[in-house]
Write an enzyme that holds these catalytic residues in place. Structure first.
Site, short mmCIF file in Angstrom:
data_model
loop_
_atom_site.label_atom_id
_atom_site.label_comp_id
_atom_site.label_asym_id
_atom_site.label_seq_id
_atom_site.Cartn_x
_atom_site.Cartn_y
_atom_site.Cartn_z
N ASN A 231 0.87 -1.18 0.00
CA ASN A 231 0.00 0.00 0.00
C ASN A 231 0.91 1.22 0.00
OD1 ASN A 231 -1.88 1.99 0.39
ND2 ASN A 231 -2.44 1.36 2.48
N TRP A 232 1.07 1.81 -1.18
CA TRP A 232 1.99 2.94 -1.31
C TRP A 232 1.42 4.21 -0.69
CZ3 TRP A 232 4.27 2.83 -7.01
CH2 TRP A 232 5.04 1.67 -7.16
N LYS A 233 0.12 4.22 -0.44
CA LYS A 233 -0.54 5.44 0.08
C LYS A 233 -0.21 6.63 -0.82
CE LYS A 233 -0.46 3.34 4.61
NZ LYS A 233 -0.48 3.48 6.05
N HIS B 82 -9.81 1.43 4.04
CA HIS B 82 -8.59 1.60 4.85
C HIS B 82 -8.90 2.56 6.00
CE1 HIS B 82 -4.59 2.72 6.12
NE2 HIS B 82 -4.17 1.61 5.54
N GLU C 294 -7.36 4.92 7.23
CA GLU C 294 -7.09 6.35 6.95
C GLU C 294 -8.25 6.97 6.18
OE1 GLU C 294 -3.26 5.66 5.16
OE2 GLU C 294 -2.50 5.08 7.13
N GLU D 46 -6.21 -4.61 10.17
CA GLU D 46 -5.16 -3.64 10.46
C GLU D 46 -5.50 -2.86 11.73
OE1 GLU D 46 -2.89 -2.52 6.64
OE2 GLU D 46 -4.62 -1.21 6.77
N GLY E 248 1.86 2.35 10.77
CA GLY E 248 2.85 3.41 10.65
C GLY E 248 3.47 3.80 11.98
N SER F 86 2.70 -2.08 10.44
CA SER F 86 4.13 -2.21 10.70
C SER F 86 4.69 -3.60 10.38
CB SER F 86 4.46 -1.78 12.13
OG SER F 86 4.09 -0.41 12.32
N GLY G 232 2.47 -0.96 4.36
CA GLY G 232 2.66 0.44 3.98
C GLY G 232 4.15 0.76 3.85
P1 PGA Z 1 2.33 0.35 7.72
O1 PGA Z 1 0.92 0.60 6.99
O2 PGA Z 1 2.86 -0.95 7.16
O3 PGA Z 1 3.18 1.53 7.31
O4 PGA Z 1 2.06 0.27 9.16
C1 PGA Z 1 0.03 -0.45 6.78
C2 PGA Z 1 -1.23 0.06 6.12
O5 PGA Z 1 -1.74 1.11 6.51
O6 PGA Z 1 -1.75 -0.58 5.18
#
Ligand code: PGA
Length: 253
Positions: free
Chosen positions: A9-11, A97, A99, A169, A175, A215, A236
């Site tokens: 997931n490059w966001k 997601h 976010e 998640e 993150g 993470s 991510g």
């Molecule tokens: P992260 O993000 O691996 O940076 O914790 C995971 C995600 O939000 O899909």
């Protein structure tokens, strides 16, 4: 065997050029996936066509959108429809997601509509669920995630449900560098599968890949993925570094 999936997931990261370079580096690593293993790249919309053509010749590598709109088409400036994704040959889409739930006020009902549209257009939803820290501290995470599944997925038929991917998640691990322990991940993944089994039957629940996100790193992927109900990861930060994501793909069961 159930599908095992490493999903990047490059966001909202990387330029087009950096993204292309990252993909090239990953593809140059010579990974050969088994039939049940898949690598998915959820990239920003402007990079989807490039990503799709980069992975086109690679066995079990796929491009994914990070979101889609919950309406079919119309006066929704700045939005991207599922039909548009289908028309460029994208077959996966991350839905819900945390976010987007937080910053774009996406509700379980809206996500149910997105899941429906994806299925209608032949796109596999990677449906995200997971609890915030206060819920985990109160010990009510199981009820919280079960409600997310119920309100967004329980209207589906068993035939539809067996085609989707779930990503658990925990928001407190995204993150933050704080990963759920293998025991915590296995426990809640097993619980999620039991919730699905209660509604759709054990046979169907057994087919649904449940990815862990939060993470995931090169150094902890193999341990996390070794748990019987953890079928890979949604990644991510570590998916932005070629060597790290290559290790994560190689850590799939
Ligand atoms: P992260 O993000 O691996 O940076 O914790 C995971 C995600 O939000 O899909």
């Amino acid at each position: 065997m159930r599908k095992q999936i490493a999903a990047a997931n490059w966001k909202m990261n990387l330029t087009y050029q950096d993204g292309e370079k990252l993909l090239d580096e990953i593809l140059d690593a010579g990974i050969s996936l088994a039939p049940h293993q898949h690598a998915i790249f959820a990239v920003p919309f402007p990079y989807l066509i490039m990503t799709r053509s980069e992975v086109a010749e690679e066995y079990n590598f796929h491009a994914a959108a990070q979101n889609c709109h919950h309406k079919t088409a119309g006066a929704y400036t700045g939005e991207v429809s599922v039909e548009m994704l289908q028309s460029i040959g994208v077959h996966y889409c991350v839905i819900g997601h945390s976010e987007r739930r937080e910053y774009n006020a996406e509700t379980n009902a809206m996500l149910a509509a997105k899941v429906n549209l994806c299925l209608e257009y032949g796109i596999t939803p990677i449906f995200c669920c997971g609890e915030p820290l206060d819920i985990r501290e109160a010990g009510t995470q199981n009820d919280f995630v079960a409600t997310q599944l119920k309100e967004s997925l329980f209207h589906l038929t068993a035939e539809q449900l067996r085609t989707i991917i779930i990503a658990y998640e925990p928001i407190w691990a995204i993150g933050t560098g704080k990963t759920a322990s293998t025991e915590q991940a296995q426990e809640i993944h097993q619980y999620l599968r039991s919730v699905l089994a209660g509604k759709f039957g054990a046979e169907v629940a057994d087919e649904v890949p449940i990815l862990y996100g939060g993470s995931v790193k090169a150094g902890n992927a193999a341990e996390l993925f070794a748990s019987p109900d953890v079928d890979g990861g949604l990644v991510g930060g570590a998916s932005l570094v070629a060597a790290d994501f290559v290790s994560i793909i190689r850590a799939l069961k």
